[in-house]
Design a protein around this motif. Sequence first.
Motif, PDB file in Angstrom:
ATOM      1  N   ALA A   1     -15.132  39.807  19.173  1.00  0.00           N
ATOM      2  CA  ALA A   1     -15.802  40.519  20.255  1.00  0.00           C
ATOM      3  C   ALA A   1     -14.794  41.321  21.050  1.00  0.00           C
ATOM      4  CB  ALA A   1     -16.500  39.521  21.161  1.00  0.00           C
ATOM      5  N   GLY A   2     -15.151  42.563  21.367  1.00  0.00           N
ATOM      6  CA  GLY A   2     -14.253  43.375  22.176  1.00  0.00           C
ATOM      7  C   GLY A   2     -13.456  44.374  21.365  1.00  0.00           C
ATOM      8  N   MET A   3     -13.111  43.992  20.129  1.00  0.00           N
ATOM      9  CA  MET A   3     -12.358  44.911  19.281  1.00  0.00           C
ATOM     10  C   MET A   3     -13.330  45.890  18.634  1.00  0.00           C
ATOM     11  SD  MET A   3      -9.045  44.095  19.030  1.00  0.00           S
ATOM     12  CE  MET A   3      -8.351  44.208  17.401  1.00  0.00           C
ATOM     13  N   ILE A   4     -12.864  47.097  18.386  1.00  0.00           N
ATOM     14  CA  ILE A   4     -13.697  48.081  17.705  1.00  0.00           C
ATOM     15  C   ILE A   4     -13.181  48.237  16.279  1.00  0.00           C
ATOM     16  CG2 ILE A   4     -14.479  50.474  17.698  1.00  0.00           C
ATOM     17  CD1 ILE A   4     -14.209  50.456  20.743  1.00  0.00           C
ATOM     18  N   GLY A   5     -14.105  48.159  15.315  1.00  0.00           N
ATOM     19  CA  GLY A   5     -13.715  48.152  13.900  1.00  0.00           C
ATOM     20  C   GLY A   5     -13.229  49.512  13.427  1.00  0.00           C
TER      21      GLY A   5
ATOM     22  N   GLY B   1      -6.681  51.066  11.760  1.00  0.00           N
ATOM     23  CA  GLY B   1      -6.980  50.118  10.685  1.00  0.00           C
ATOM     24  C   GLY B   1      -5.870  49.091  10.535  1.00  0.00           C
ATOM     25  N   LEU B   2      -4.616  49.554  10.575  1.00  0.00           N
ATOM     26  CA  LEU B   2      -3.484  48.618  10.462  1.00  0.00           C
ATOM     27  C   LEU B   2      -3.530  47.614  11.613  1.00  0.00           C
ATOM     28  CD1 LEU B   2      -0.855  47.700   9.135  1.00  0.00           C
ATOM     29  CD2 LEU B   2       0.368  49.370  10.550  1.00  0.00           C
ATOM     30  N   GLY B   3      -3.789  48.120  12.832  1.00  0.00           N
ATOM     31  CA  GLY B   3      -3.884  47.214  13.978  1.00  0.00           C
ATOM     32  C   GLY B   3      -4.970  46.177  13.780  1.00  0.00           C
ATOM     33  N   ASN B   4      -6.129  46.620  13.312  1.00  0.00           N
ATOM     34  CA  ASN B   4      -7.240  45.686  13.106  1.00  0.00           C
ATOM     35  C   ASN B   4      -6.921  44.640  12.040  1.00  0.00           C
ATOM     36  OD1 ASN B   4      -8.839  46.795  15.078  1.00  0.00           O
ATOM     37  ND2 ASN B   4     -10.001  48.095  13.679  1.00  0.00           N
TER      38      ASN B   4
ATOM     39  N   ASN C   1      -8.794  50.874  23.627  1.00  0.00           N
ATOM     40  CA  ASN C   1      -9.642  49.685  23.745  1.00  0.00           C
ATOM     41  C   ASN C   1      -9.034  48.501  22.989  1.00  0.00           C
ATOM     42  OD1 ASN C   1     -12.486  48.394  24.245  1.00  0.00           O
ATOM     43  ND2 ASN C   1     -12.026  48.050  22.084  1.00  0.00           N
ATOM     44  N   ASN C   2      -8.652  48.757  21.740  1.00  0.00           N
ATOM     45  CA  ASN C   2      -8.122  47.665  20.928  1.00  0.00           C
ATOM     46  C   ASN C   2      -6.746  47.226  21.426  1.00  0.00           C
ATOM     47  OD1 ASN C   2     -10.474  48.085  19.587  1.00  0.00           O
ATOM     48  ND2 ASN C   2      -9.565  48.298  17.543  1.00  0.00           N
ATOM     49  N   LEU C   3      -5.964  48.188  21.928  1.00  0.00           N
ATOM     50  CA  LEU C   3      -4.675  47.827  22.533  1.00  0.00           C
ATOM     51  C   LEU C   3      -4.902  46.908  23.734  1.00  0.00           C
ATOM     52  CD1 LEU C   3      -1.593  48.189  22.787  1.00  0.00           C
ATOM     53  CD2 LEU C   3      -2.022  50.215  24.191  1.00  0.00           C
ATOM     54  N   ALA C   4      -5.873  47.273  24.577  1.00  0.00           N
ATOM     55  CA  ALA C   4      -6.183  46.461  25.760  1.00  0.00           C
ATOM     56  C   ALA C   4      -6.559  45.042  25.343  1.00  0.00           C
ATOM     57  CB  ALA C   4      -7.335  47.103  26.539  1.00  0.00           C
TER      58      ALA C   4
ATOM     59  N   SER D   1     -11.939  55.824  30.669  1.00  0.00           N
ATOM     60  CA  SER D   1     -11.864  57.198  31.192  1.00  0.00           C
ATOM     61  C   SER D   1     -12.051  58.231  30.089  1.00  0.00           C
ATOM     62  CB  SER D   1     -10.519  57.422  31.892  1.00  0.00           C
ATOM     63  OG  SER D   1      -9.501  57.552  30.918  1.00  0.00           O
ATOM     64  N   LEU D   2     -11.782  57.829  28.831  1.00  0.00           N
ATOM     65  CA  LEU D   2     -11.927  58.776  27.720  1.00  0.00           C
ATOM     66  C   LEU D   2     -13.380  58.902  27.268  1.00  0.00           C
ATOM     67  CD1 LEU D   2      -8.751  57.750  25.714  1.00  0.00           C
ATOM     68  CD2 LEU D   2      -9.140  59.944  26.828  1.00  0.00           C
ATOM     69  N   ALA D   3     -14.264  58.020  27.766  1.00  0.00           N
ATOM     70  CA  ALA D   3     -15.698  58.041  27.444  1.00  0.00           C
ATOM     71  C   ALA D   3     -15.918  58.096  25.928  1.00  0.00           C
ATOM     72  CB  ALA D   3     -16.377  59.199  28.159  1.00  0.00           C
ATOM     73  N   GLY D   4     -16.823  58.959  25.461  1.00  0.00           N
ATOM     74  CA  GLY D   4     -17.082  59.048  24.022  1.00  0.00           C
ATOM     75  C   GLY D   4     -18.055  58.000  23.528  1.00  0.00           C
ATOM     76  N   PRO D   5     -18.294  57.963  22.212  1.00  0.00           N
ATOM     77  CA  PRO D   5     -19.331  57.075  21.663  1.00  0.00           C
ATOM     78  C   PRO D   5     -19.035  55.591  21.837  1.00  0.00           C
ATOM     79  CG  PRO D   5     -18.081  58.146  19.921  1.00  0.00           C
ATOM     80  CD  PRO D   5     -17.679  58.796  21.190  1.00  0.00           C
ATOM     81  N   SER D   6     -17.759  55.232  22.036  1.00  0.00           N
ATOM     82  CA  SER D   6     -17.462  53.800  22.161  1.00  0.00           C
ATOM     83  C   SER D   6     -17.442  53.341  23.618  1.00  0.00           C
ATOM     84  CB  SER D   6     -16.141  53.481  21.459  1.00  0.00           C
ATOM     85  OG  SER D   6     -15.179  54.462  21.737  1.00  0.00           O
ATOM     86  N   LEU D   7     -17.999  54.166  24.519  1.00  0.00           N
ATOM     87  CA  LEU D   7     -18.004  53.818  25.943  1.00  0.00           C
ATOM     88  C   LEU D   7     -18.605  52.438  26.239  1.00  0.00           C
ATOM     89  CD1 LEU D   7     -17.147  54.843  28.728  1.00  0.00           C
ATOM     90  CD2 LEU D   7     -19.390  55.888  28.988  1.00  0.00           C
ATOM     91  N   PRO D   8     -19.747  52.064  25.642  1.00  0.00           N
ATOM     92  CA  PRO D   8     -20.279  50.721  25.932  1.00  0.00           C
ATOM     93  C   PRO D   8     -19.268  49.614  25.643  1.00  0.00           C
ATOM     94  CG  PRO D   8     -21.866  52.006  24.675  1.00  0.00           C
ATOM     95  CD  PRO D   8     -20.620  52.816  24.736  1.00  0.00           C
ATOM     96  N   GLU D   9     -18.558  49.716  24.510  1.00  0.00           N
ATOM     97  CA  GLU D   9     -17.567  48.691  24.155  1.00  0.00           C
ATOM     98  C   GLU D   9     -16.382  48.722  25.107  1.00  0.00           C
ATOM     99  OE1 GLU D   9     -19.030  50.551  21.794  1.00  0.00           O
ATOM    100  OE2 GLU D   9     -19.263  49.419  19.917  1.00  0.00           O
ATOM    101  N   THR D  10     -15.907  49.919  25.437  1.00  0.00           N
ATOM    102  CA  THR D  10     -14.718  49.987  26.294  1.00  0.00           C
ATOM    103  C   THR D  10     -15.031  49.441  27.680  1.00  0.00           C
ATOM    104  OG1 THR D  10     -15.227  52.283  26.864  1.00  0.00           O
ATOM    105  CG2 THR D  10     -13.707  51.952  25.062  1.00  0.00           C
ATOM    106  N   GLN D  11     -16.263  49.697  28.168  1.00  0.00           N
ATOM    107  CA  GLN D  11     -16.638  49.148  29.476  1.00  0.00           C
ATOM    108  C   GLN D  11     -16.665  47.625  29.441  1.00  0.00           C
ATOM    109  OE1 GLN D  11     -20.171  51.469  30.066  1.00  0.00           O
ATOM    110  NE2 GLN D  11     -19.246  52.675  31.721  1.00  0.00           N
ATOM    111  N   LYS D  12     -17.193  47.082  28.338  1.00  0.00           N
ATOM    112  CA  LYS D  12     -17.237  45.627  28.203  1.00  0.00           C
ATOM    113  C   LYS D  12     -15.830  45.043  28.188  1.00  0.00           C
ATOM    114  CE  LYS D  12     -21.073  45.253  25.383  1.00  0.00           C
ATOM    115  NZ  LYS D  12     -21.517  45.047  24.010  1.00  0.00           N
ATOM    116  N   THR D  13     -14.921  45.720  27.468  1.00  0.00           N
ATOM    117  CA  THR D  13     -13.530  45.251  27.411  1.00  0.00           C
ATOM    118  C   THR D  13     -12.928  45.215  28.815  1.00  0.00           C
ATOM    119  OG1 THR D  13     -13.302  46.234  25.227  1.00  0.00           O
ATOM    120  CG2 THR D  13     -11.265  45.681  26.372  1.00  0.00           C
TER     121      THR D  13
END
Lengths: 116, 337
Positions: free
Chosen positions: A26-30, B257-260, B290-293, B314-326
């Motif tokens: 949870a929290g990570m983006i794929g 991808g490498l980070g994930n 987001n993933n760094l955070a 602050s960068l908004a975009g399509p992943s805004l819901p996830e970044t806000q949750k993070t």
Amino acid sequence: MSTSFIRLVSRLLIVCLIGLPFQVSAGMIGTDQAVTAAQAQAARNAVLSQISRADVAGQLQSLGLTPQAAADRVAALTDAEVAKLSGQIQSLPAGADGELLLLILVGVLIWWIVKK
Amino acid sequence: MDRQEVAAPPAAPHRAAGKARLRAGFFFAALAASCCLGGCISLPQSEALRASAPQGLPPRAELTQVPFHAQSDFLCGPASLAMVFNAAGISAANVESVTPMVYLPGRQGSLQAEMLGATRRVGLLGYTLAPRLEDMLREIAAGTPVVVLLNLAFKVFPVWHYAVVVGYDLEKGEVIVRSANRPRDDWSFEFLEYFWKESGYWSMVAVPPGRMPATATEPEAAAAVAALEQAGRQSEARESYWALLARWPANLIGLVGLGNVEYNLKDLPAAERAFRRASEAHPRSAVAFNNLAHVLAELGRLADAEAAARTAVSLAGPSLPETQKTLEAILARRKQP
């Protein structure tokens, strides 16, 4: 029990088996979202992808695979590949036979040329 | 699987080659005759290759180390894959082991997408080549055999067939092919192109993790490695991401991808390094921040994590819901005593 009911249940089971392939915690983006980040519909695409994955797995099953084998095989495909297969499994190329037809074809060609 | 017969013993190589030459000769005669009689068949790639040799391509190459698996019945897909899997170091692969991963009984054949899927399932990078004969030859020169999809019959009544190209000779204008129950056939470029062009010149390679196909292009290579990750082969995907980034150091999919993958393999410091590189190379990527955070928070560095999460939001975009949750999750953790 009607066949359509059984089909529905097996499709639901397939969805469960497939899961979310890119799911990190949870929290990570794929990575898939980084792939589709340019599009404004990443989340919607993810939902659509799950539906077409179940659909393709169902079709693979109807072509002779077990539910588990169908799920495993769909899990190894990308969203783009699944989208291409969906509804087209019967018509897309399926590489199969070799030699005999090659010889027949050459025969037919020669016959056609000689006759002409 | 209802079709798992034992493979037929291979035909004597020299006889097969002789027959193939005879057949190729017939074909050529037929082709030449049909051209003369009007209605010329256009084979542009062979023509171009015969006209001028591509720069930097050795005049000939043959991958004699690629083993041969004879095909029985409709199993040319599994047989072709077994050959290229062996060549890529999966020595245990054979027709019997590959069949359940790729053969579709109801179609009596194997689909292209599943050829790539099966390649990922054994932990190799599956890559579709650009539709060019020259690219095929370049892969072979680099040591990688190539699976091709051919239509042996007609457009309206196709008969699809997979074969493996393992060598070529520019001077003679020939490729060396393992096909069906023939371990070594010489086909002229024209002979190959005639049957190959109806698949849209489709071909693929299977390369070991940590290697990039010689003719790979950046977006296709990145998507191919992401597909390997998606298929669940995390440690192989890690090696392939390294190879991708060695060639294209700033590729966003490669860095994220490498980070994930590092994160999934529980190497948080390595994940942090990858996401940091991603956020530096792509300061507008909300996913990278987001993933760094998220990783920084797991490492207990909450102040840094909050800063990264704020940038992501602050960068908004399509992943805004996830970044806000993070960001919310990190703020909640910071408030805890």
